[in-house]
Design a protein around this motif. Structure first.
Motif, PDB file in Angstrom:
ATOM      1  N   UNK A  36       0.810  -1.212   0.000  1.00  0.00           N
ATOM      2  CA  UNK A  36       0.000   0.000   0.000  1.00  0.00           C
ATOM      3  C   UNK A  36       0.846   1.266   0.000  1.00  0.00           C
ATOM      4  N   UNK A  37       2.127   1.155   0.371  1.00  0.00           N
ATOM      5  CA  UNK A  37       3.019   2.306   0.351  1.00  0.00           C
ATOM      6  C   UNK A  37       3.855   2.397  -0.916  1.00  0.00           C
ATOM      7  N   UNK A  38       3.793   1.402  -1.762  1.00  0.00           N
ATOM      8  CA  UNK A  38       4.637   1.359  -2.957  1.00  0.00           C
ATOM      9  C   UNK A  38       4.343   2.520  -3.905  1.00  0.00           C
ATOM     10  N   UNK A  39       3.074   2.784  -4.162  1.00  0.00           N
ATOM     11  CA  UNK A  39       2.717   3.857  -5.092  1.00  0.00           C
ATOM     12  C   UNK A  39       3.202   5.210  -4.612  1.00  0.00           C
ATOM     13  N   UNK A  40       2.960   5.520  -3.343  1.00  0.00           N
ATOM     14  CA  UNK A  40       3.403   6.795  -2.792  1.00  0.00           C
ATOM     15  C   UNK A  40       4.914   6.913  -2.752  1.00  0.00           C
ATOM     16  N   UNK A  41       5.581   5.808  -2.462  1.00  0.00           N
ATOM     17  CA  UNK A  41       7.046   5.821  -2.420  1.00  0.00           C
ATOM     18  C   UNK A  41       7.637   6.065  -3.803  1.00  0.00           C
ATOM     19  N   UNK A  63      -4.043   7.236   4.908  1.00  0.00           N
ATOM     20  CA  UNK A  63      -4.283   5.792   4.861  1.00  0.00           C
ATOM     21  C   UNK A  63      -5.551   5.440   4.083  1.00  0.00           C
ATOM     22  N   UNK A  64      -6.415   6.409   3.855  1.00  0.00           N
ATOM     23  CA  UNK A  64      -7.673   6.190   3.154  1.00  0.00           C
ATOM     24  C   UNK A  64      -7.408   6.011   1.661  1.00  0.00           C
ATOM     25  N   UNK A  65      -7.853   4.874   1.111  1.00  0.00           N
ATOM     26  CA  UNK A  65      -7.627   4.612  -0.313  1.00  0.00           C
ATOM     27  C   UNK A  65      -8.365   5.605  -1.205  1.00  0.00           C
ATOM     28  N   UNK A  66      -9.530   6.050  -0.793  1.00  0.00           N
ATOM     29  CA  UNK A  66     -10.266   7.041  -1.572  1.00  0.00           C
ATOM     30  C   UNK A  66      -9.503   8.359  -1.681  1.00  0.00           C
ATOM     31  N   UNK A  67      -8.866   8.761  -0.601  1.00  0.00           N
ATOM     32  CA  UNK A  67      -8.062   9.976  -0.610  1.00  0.00           C
ATOM     33  C   UNK A  67      -6.850   9.800  -1.525  1.00  0.00           C
ATOM     34  N   UNK A  68      -6.263   8.613  -1.485  1.00  0.00           N
ATOM     35  CA  UNK A  68      -5.104   8.347  -2.332  1.00  0.00           C
ATOM     36  C   UNK A  68      -5.494   8.344  -3.811  1.00  0.00           C
ATOM     37  N   UNK A  69      -6.718   7.915  -4.124  1.00  0.00           N
ATOM     38  CA  UNK A  69      -7.194   7.989  -5.503  1.00  0.00           C
ATOM     39  C   UNK A  69      -7.219   9.440  -5.982  1.00  0.00           C
ATOM     40  N   UNK A  70      -7.728  10.319  -5.138  1.00  0.00           N
ATOM     41  CA  UNK A  70      -7.761  11.741  -5.481  1.00  0.00           C
ATOM     42  C   UNK A  70      -6.364  12.329  -5.624  1.00  0.00           C
ATOM     43  N   UNK A  71      -5.449  11.915  -4.771  1.00  0.00           N
ATOM     44  CA  UNK A  71      -4.072  12.394  -4.878  1.00  0.00           C
ATOM     45  C   UNK A  71      -3.402  11.879  -6.148  1.00  0.00           C
ATOM     46  N   UNK A  72      -3.720  10.647  -6.546  1.00  0.00           N
ATOM     47  CA  UNK A  72      -3.202  10.136  -7.820  1.00  0.00           C
ATOM     48  C   UNK A  72      -3.674  11.001  -8.984  1.00  0.00           C
ATOM     49  N   UNK A  73      -4.944  11.384  -8.967  1.00  0.00           N
ATOM     50  CA  UNK A  73      -5.468  12.247 -10.025  1.00  0.00           C
ATOM     51  C   UNK A  73      -4.792  13.615 -10.014  1.00  0.00           C
ATOM     52  N   UNK A  74      -4.523  14.137  -8.819  1.00  0.00           N
ATOM     53  CA  UNK A  74      -3.826  15.422  -8.708  1.00  0.00           C
ATOM     54  C   UNK A  74      -2.400  15.318  -9.244  1.00  0.00           C
ATOM     55  N   UNK A 116       6.929   9.419 -16.622  1.00  0.00           N
ATOM     56  CA  UNK A 116       7.128   8.425 -15.569  1.00  0.00           C
ATOM     57  C   UNK A 116       6.189   8.670 -14.384  1.00  0.00           C
ATOM     58  N   UNK A 117       6.002   9.937 -14.015  1.00  0.00           N
ATOM     59  CA  UNK A 117       5.102  10.244 -12.893  1.00  0.00           C
ATOM     60  C   UNK A 117       3.652   9.938 -13.245  1.00  0.00           C
ATOM     61  N   UNK A 118       3.257  10.234 -14.468  1.00  0.00           N
ATOM     62  CA  UNK A 118       1.892   9.906 -14.900  1.00  0.00           C
ATOM     63  C   UNK A 118       1.698   8.387 -14.908  1.00  0.00           C
ATOM     64  N   UNK A 119       2.677   7.652 -15.407  1.00  0.00           N
ATOM     65  CA  UNK A 119       2.566   6.187 -15.445  1.00  0.00           C
ATOM     66  C   UNK A 119       2.481   5.608 -14.035  1.00  0.00           C
ATOM     67  N   UNK A 120       3.299   6.116 -13.117  1.00  0.00           N
ATOM     68  CA  UNK A 120       3.265   5.619 -11.736  1.00  0.00           C
ATOM     69  C   UNK A 120       1.936   5.951 -11.065  1.00  0.00           C
ATOM     70  N   UNK A 121       1.444   7.154 -11.278  1.00  0.00           N
ATOM     71  CA  UNK A 121       0.173   7.551 -10.667  1.00  0.00           C
ATOM     72  C   UNK A 121      -0.991   6.772 -11.266  1.00  0.00           C
ATOM     73  N   UNK A 167      -4.745   0.254  -9.386  1.00  0.00           N
ATOM     74  CA  UNK A 167      -4.593  -0.728  -8.312  1.00  0.00           C
ATOM     75  C   UNK A 167      -5.518  -0.380  -7.146  1.00  0.00           C
ATOM     76  N   UNK A 168      -5.512   0.870  -6.729  1.00  0.00           N
ATOM     77  CA  UNK A 168      -6.338   1.288  -5.586  1.00  0.00           C
ATOM     78  C   UNK A 168      -7.828   1.262  -5.913  1.00  0.00           C
ATOM     79  N   UNK A 169      -8.167   1.576  -7.141  1.00  0.00           N
ATOM     80  CA  UNK A 169      -9.579   1.547  -7.532  1.00  0.00           C
ATOM     81  C   UNK A 169     -10.125   0.130  -7.425  1.00  0.00           C
ATOM     82  N   UNK A 170      -9.323  -0.830  -7.803  1.00  0.00           N
ATOM     83  CA  UNK A 170      -9.730  -2.229  -7.688  1.00  0.00           C
ATOM     84  C   UNK A 170      -9.904  -2.619  -6.219  1.00  0.00           C
TER      85      UNK A 170
END
Length: 139
Positions: free
Chosen positions: A3-8, A64-75, A115-120, A126-129
């Motif tokens: 769960x920390x891999x994407x943010x890292x 820690x909230x996956x929904x919040x992380x989804x929004x941060x990925x979009x940002x 690279x940042x777009x691909x990682x996000x 992954x988080x949406x699933x």
């Protein structure tokens, strides 16, 4: 740990971008008379967006909230797209194509943005699933 891999990954990429933009992949040097070329301002704008990407990545790790992380990925995706538009689209670079801003800075910004777009995007799907599975089990 997963769960920390994407943010890292996002944090590492954004830090590499900010550090690289200020060191090895920076714009053309100062002119002999002390003035800056126009590409200096494109570099400063890209650096500002890079700092925002670092902050978004830190938030991604902190929440820690996956929904919040989804929004941060979009940002992150939106800011990385903006980052890619800065050199030579929103702010013009030097007139000569052999200058450092065209040969080093612009490709560096484009590659790091992709690279940042691909990682996000990878983290987003992954988080949406995961969120969909949790919603299905919670109903």
């Amino acid at each position: 740990m997963r769960k920390y891999a994407g943010g890292s990954i996002l944090l590492i990429l954004s830090l590499l971008f900010v550090i690289g933009e200020q060191t090895v992949a920076g714009p053309c040097p100062v002119m002999p008379d002390g003035r800056f070329m126009v590409c200096r301002w494109a570099s400063q704008a890209a650096f500002g967006v890079g700092v925002v990407l670092v902050i978004l990545s830190l938030f991604h790790l902190a929440f820690t909230n996956d929904g919040m992380k989804l929004g941060l990925d979009l940002a992150v995706i939106a800011n990385a797209a903006l980052l890619m538009l800065i050199p030579n689209h929103l702010i013009h670079l030097c007139m000569k194509n052999h200058m450092r801003c065209h040969t080093v800075m612009e490709p560096f910004v484009l590659v790091m943005g992709v690279l940042m777009i691909a990682a996000a995007l990878g983290d987003f799907f992954f988080r949406r699933r995961v969120v969909k599975k949790e919603a299905a089990h919670g109903s």
